[in-house]
Design an enzyme around this catalytic site. Structure first.
Site, PDB file in Angstrom:
ATOM      1  N   ASP A 107       0.864  -0.823  -0.459  1.00  0.00           N
ATOM      2  CA  ASP A 107       0.030   0.458   0.497  1.00  0.00           C
ATOM      3  C   ASP A 107       0.797   1.482   0.466  1.00  0.00           C
ATOM      4  O   ASP A 107       1.630   1.777   0.589  1.00  0.00           O
ATOM      5  CB  ASP A 107      -0.493  -0.154   1.425  1.00  0.00           C
ATOM      6  CG  ASP A 107      -2.107   0.276   0.953  1.00  0.00           C
ATOM      7  OD1 ASP A 107      -2.029   1.218   0.668  1.00  0.00           O
ATOM      8  OD2 ASP A 107      -3.093  -0.719   1.259  1.00  0.00           O
ATOM      9  N   ASP A 215      -3.074   4.149  -2.402  1.00  0.00           N
ATOM     10  CA  ASP A 215      -4.473   5.153  -1.596  1.00  0.00           C
ATOM     11  C   ASP A 215      -4.810   6.085  -2.016  1.00  0.00           C
ATOM     12  O   ASP A 215      -3.960   7.210  -2.714  1.00  0.00           O
ATOM     13  CB  ASP A 215      -4.191   4.990  -0.058  1.00  0.00           C
ATOM     14  CG  ASP A 215      -4.884   4.937   1.054  1.00  0.00           C
ATOM     15  OD1 ASP A 215      -5.747   4.356   0.788  1.00  0.00           O
ATOM     16  OD2 ASP A 215      -5.167   6.281   1.272  1.00  0.00           O
ATOM     17  N   GLU A 274      -6.058   3.688  -5.778  1.00  0.00           N
ATOM     18  CA  GLU A 274      -7.806   3.533  -5.329  1.00  0.00           C
ATOM     19  C   GLU A 274      -8.443   5.233  -5.498  1.00  0.00           C
ATOM     20  O   GLU A 274      -7.675   6.103  -5.644  1.00  0.00           O
ATOM     21  CB  GLU A 274      -7.987   3.487  -4.045  1.00  0.00           C
ATOM     22  CG  GLU A 274      -9.122   3.489  -3.220  1.00  0.00           C
ATOM     23  CD  GLU A 274      -9.177   4.126  -1.883  1.00  0.00           C
ATOM     24  OE1 GLU A 274      -9.918   4.089  -1.208  1.00  0.00           O
ATOM     25  OE2 GLU A 274      -8.331   5.115  -1.536  1.00  0.00           O
ATOM     26  N   HIS A 347     -11.021  -4.217   2.968  1.00  0.00           N
ATOM     27  CA  HIS A 347     -10.986  -3.629   4.373  1.00  0.00           C
ATOM     28  C   HIS A 347     -11.887  -2.125   4.549  1.00  0.00           C
ATOM     29  O   HIS A 347     -12.296  -1.766   6.229  1.00  0.00           O
ATOM     30  CB  HIS A 347      -9.459  -2.830   5.158  1.00  0.00           C
ATOM     31  CG  HIS A 347      -8.837  -1.988   4.065  1.00  0.00           C
ATOM     32  ND1 HIS A 347      -8.999  -1.385   3.026  1.00  0.00           N
ATOM     33  CD2 HIS A 347      -8.644  -0.620   4.758  1.00  0.00           C
ATOM     34  CE1 HIS A 347      -8.714  -0.581   1.959  1.00  0.00           C
ATOM     35  NE2 HIS A 347      -8.413   0.061   3.833  1.00  0.00           N
ATOM     36  N   ASP A 348     -12.509  -1.835   3.270  1.00  0.00           N
ATOM     37  CA  ASP A 348     -13.010  -0.463   4.110  1.00  0.00           C
ATOM     38  C   ASP A 348     -14.775  -0.486   3.612  1.00  0.00           C
ATOM     39  O   ASP A 348     -15.938   0.242   3.981  1.00  0.00           O
ATOM     40  CB  ASP A 348     -13.072   1.010   2.857  1.00  0.00           C
ATOM     41  CG  ASP A 348     -11.235   1.610   2.822  1.00  0.00           C
ATOM     42  OD1 ASP A 348     -10.911   1.377   4.270  1.00  0.00           O
ATOM     43  OD2 ASP A 348     -10.882   2.330   2.140  1.00  0.00           O
TER      44      ASP A 348
HETATM   45  C1  GLC Z   1      -8.625   4.905   1.606  1.00  0.00           C
HETATM   46  C2  GLC Z   1      -7.985   3.484   2.393  1.00  0.00           C
HETATM   47  C3  GLC Z   1      -8.123   3.615   3.856  1.00  0.00           C
HETATM   48  C4  GLC Z   1      -8.414   4.627   4.305  1.00  0.00           C
HETATM   49  C5  GLC Z   1      -7.920   6.174   3.730  1.00  0.00           C
HETATM   50  C6  GLC Z   1      -7.309   7.157   3.845  1.00  0.00           C
HETATM   51  O1  GLC Z   1      -9.600   4.884   1.478  1.00  0.00           O
HETATM   52  O2  GLC Z   1      -8.590   2.277   2.039  1.00  0.00           O
HETATM   53  O3  GLC Z   1      -8.795   2.435   4.270  1.00  0.00           O
HETATM   54  O4  GLC Z   1      -8.475   5.545   5.495  1.00  0.00           O
HETATM   55  O5  GLC Z   1      -7.911   5.684   2.236  1.00  0.00           O
HETATM   56  O6  GLC Z   1      -6.290   6.724   4.055  1.00  0.00           O
END
Ligand code: GLC
Length: 574
Positions: A107, A215, A274, A347-348
């Site tokens: 990540d 991320d 992402e 995980h979100d």
């Molecule tokens: C992304 C991650 C998430 C995190 C956010 C801030 O969306 O997947 O878990 O809280 O970024 O880093």
């Protein structure tokens, strides 16, 4: 244990026939009994991953961090948090995965750092520090008293509730944090920031990692004027998204990164961005195989079909036809030039079976059906740990059970604003990120074989039934079904490379599509509902019943197109 079958040799990039498995380390396997998963725990499970057959592991952040947001608040990009182990453990894990033919991507969290990162500490301590400009510092709104509610530089809301600005008493200015106040946003306008990030990425690639999951990478370029955003219904703040999602310099920053970090490293490296709210057109341009910025992106449209204009906690009933419409739209939209990621959970997100399937009587068939539908698309499937077991949302009783900052902040914010606590809990039961983060269920023992200590987050009470030990040798388990899906992607070019044609577009219950490649046709038909459905109007329906049945989630050989609840079938003919 056997190593996964090699992808067939072809000119397509290797990841078109690959399957990625996401490990949220703190919830996967704990080797030292402190209740928190770690790298040596994961190391002890690499044969499990190899048996599953996956090609790539994506590790959620393992860097030193105050753990305000589960490690997405990084205080040192080039180390390992002692909670998770050491750099030596990391190297050993990397070698163990590589020895089994599995790649490792990590990540990359560079939209923001932790407030404990030395860069931010220097930036905060002194307005004349060279690091001041590495973050977004702004004075109060003109004419307003610094530090008072409503004086923030703009009206942007943080993704974790409240204002996106935090006031610093010492220097009488605010800094921007799109997430928690302990996650200050880096200022990518500053070339030194970009250079530092590039150097760090090269350091990891030189160490042997095979790529990055980036991320919220579409937030790195902001409109430097930082204008107010449109008001969010039911909130005191505005939506800054139009000014920081896929902002004005994103393309330039991604091109520069490609040049500075990835050029000359060959095509073994994988880049996944992402990108909340990325549009189809933007995703097509970013993943265009003729001039890619990134190999693939996580888009969010299909995981927002059950949400209203107020965002992820503004819940609507899920209509399976909307899920189908969204997924097929992206299949068609990225066909030919672009590339999709395929995911329903991470995980979100809440557990996919609880959200899109039936977590009770139909848990097993719906887990298999959703996996089949997802994996048979064109794109790269991502499995979130535990989804291969059909794990479900946790039965939360009260807010004190949550550990996730987003859930806790949302609860506090809503209750303070007078909402009925039970109503807020109902929403969190459906949407909390902690649903995905309960410990991996290895066996039926007290803590599900996750840890000998007290787990940092409760273990799901269904672990006596839903666990790896029970499913490993059962050919009818959800786990065995996932193994077949992974193997099918490796073995059948129509799955990895075939085109996509939507069938029965207006059917409310059934999602049917065809994948075609060099004379092979694969038909995928899934009942997305818990009621019986009729797919008899499929083109050539009767002839298909004679074709080779590759996969199915109910026993027996079907003789009609009456589909049972969440029935899913895959046929092939050449
Ligand atoms: C992304 C991650 C998430 C995190 C956010 C801030 O969306 O997947 O878990 O809280 O970024 O880093």
């Amino acid at each position: 244990m056997p190593t996964p079958p090699a992808a067939p040799p072809h000119e397509e990039p290797w990841w078109t026939s690959a399957v990625v498995y996401q490990v949220y380390v703190r919830s996967f396997a704990d080797s030292d009994g402190d209740g928190i998963g770690d790298l040596r725990g994961l190391l002890s499970k690499v044969d499990y991953l190899s048996h599953l057959g996956i090609d790539v592991v994506w590790l959620s952040p393992i860097y030193p961090s105050p753990q305000d947001d589960g490690g997405y608040d990084v205080s040192d990009y080039q180390g390992i948090d002692p909670l998770f182990g050491t750099l030596a453990d990391f190297d050993e894990l990397l070698a163990a995965l590589h020895a089994r033919g599995i790649k490792l991507i990590i990540d990359l969290v560079v939209n923001h750092t932790s407030d404990e990162h030395p860069w931010f500490k220097a930036s905060r301590s002194d307005p004349s520090s060279p690091y001041r400009d590495w973050y977004w510092w702004r004075p109060a709104r003109p004419g307003k008293v610094p530090g008072k509610p409503g004086s923030e530089p703009n009206n942007w809301r943080s993704a974790f509730s409240g204002s996106a600005w935090e006031f610093d008493e010492d220097t009488q200015e605010y800094y921007l944090h799109l997430f928690s106040r302990r996650q200050p946003d880096l200022n990518w306008e500053n070339p030194q920031v970009r250079q530092a990030v590039h150097q760090m990425m090269c350091w990891w690639l030189d160490r042997g990692v095979d790529g990055f999951r980036m991320d919220v990478i579409n937030m790195i370029s902001k409109d430097v004027l930082l204008p107010d955003g449109p008001p969010i219904p039911g909130e005191d703040f505005g939506d800054g998204g139009p000014f920081y999602l896929c902002g004005p310099r994103l393309d330039e920053f991604l091109q520069e990164m490609r040049q500075e970090v990835f050029a000359g490293r060959g095509d073994h490296v994988l880049t996944v961005g992402e990108m909340p709210n990325v549009t189809l057109e933007q995703a097509r341009a970013i993943t265009d195989r003729h001039s890619p910025r990134l190999d693939m992106v996580f888009q969010f449209e299909h995981v927002q079909v059950d949400q209203g204009p107020g965002g992820k906690f503004d819940l609507l009933p899920l209509r399976p036809a909307d899920l189908k419409a969204s997924l097929s739209r992206w299949q068609e939209g990225l066909a030919g030039t672009g590339w999709n990621t395929l995911y329903l959970g991470n995980h979100d997100q809440p557990r996919l079976v609880s959200r899109f399937g039936d977590a009770d009587e139909l848990r097993v068939p719906s887990a298999k059906a959703l996996a089949t539908m997802l994996h048979l698309h064109r794109g790269t499937p991502f499995i979130f740990q535990g989804d291969e077991l059909g794990m479900t949302n946790y039965p939360w009783r009260e807010a004190s059970e949550f550990r996730d900052i987003e859930s806790l902040n949302h609860y506090r914010d809503r209750v303070e604003r007078g909402e009925n606590p039970e109503t807020v809990m109902q929403t969190l039961r459906r949407m909390s990120r902690d649903n995905a983060r309960t410990p991996m269920q290895w066996d039926a023992s007290t803590h599900a074989g996750f840890s000998t200590g007290t787990p940092w987050l409760s273990v799901h009470p269904d672990h006596a039934e839903v666990n790896v030990a029970r499913q490993l040798d059962d050919p009818d388990s959800v786990l065995s079904h996932y193994r077949r899906l992974i193997a099918l992607r490796h073995e059948e070019p129509a799955v990895s490379r075939g085109d996509f044609t939507l069938l029965l577009p207006s059917h409310e219950q059934v999602y049917a599509f065809m994948r075609r490649h060099e004379g092979t046709e694969v038909l995928v038909v899934t009942n997305l509902t818990g009621a019986e459905a009729n797919a008899g109007s499929l083109p050539g329906a009767l002839a298909w019943l004679e074709a080779e049945l590759l996969l199915m989630n109910y026993p027996g050989v079907p003789t009609s197109w009456r589909l049972r609840p969440f029935e899913s079938r895959v046929y092939r003919r050449r």
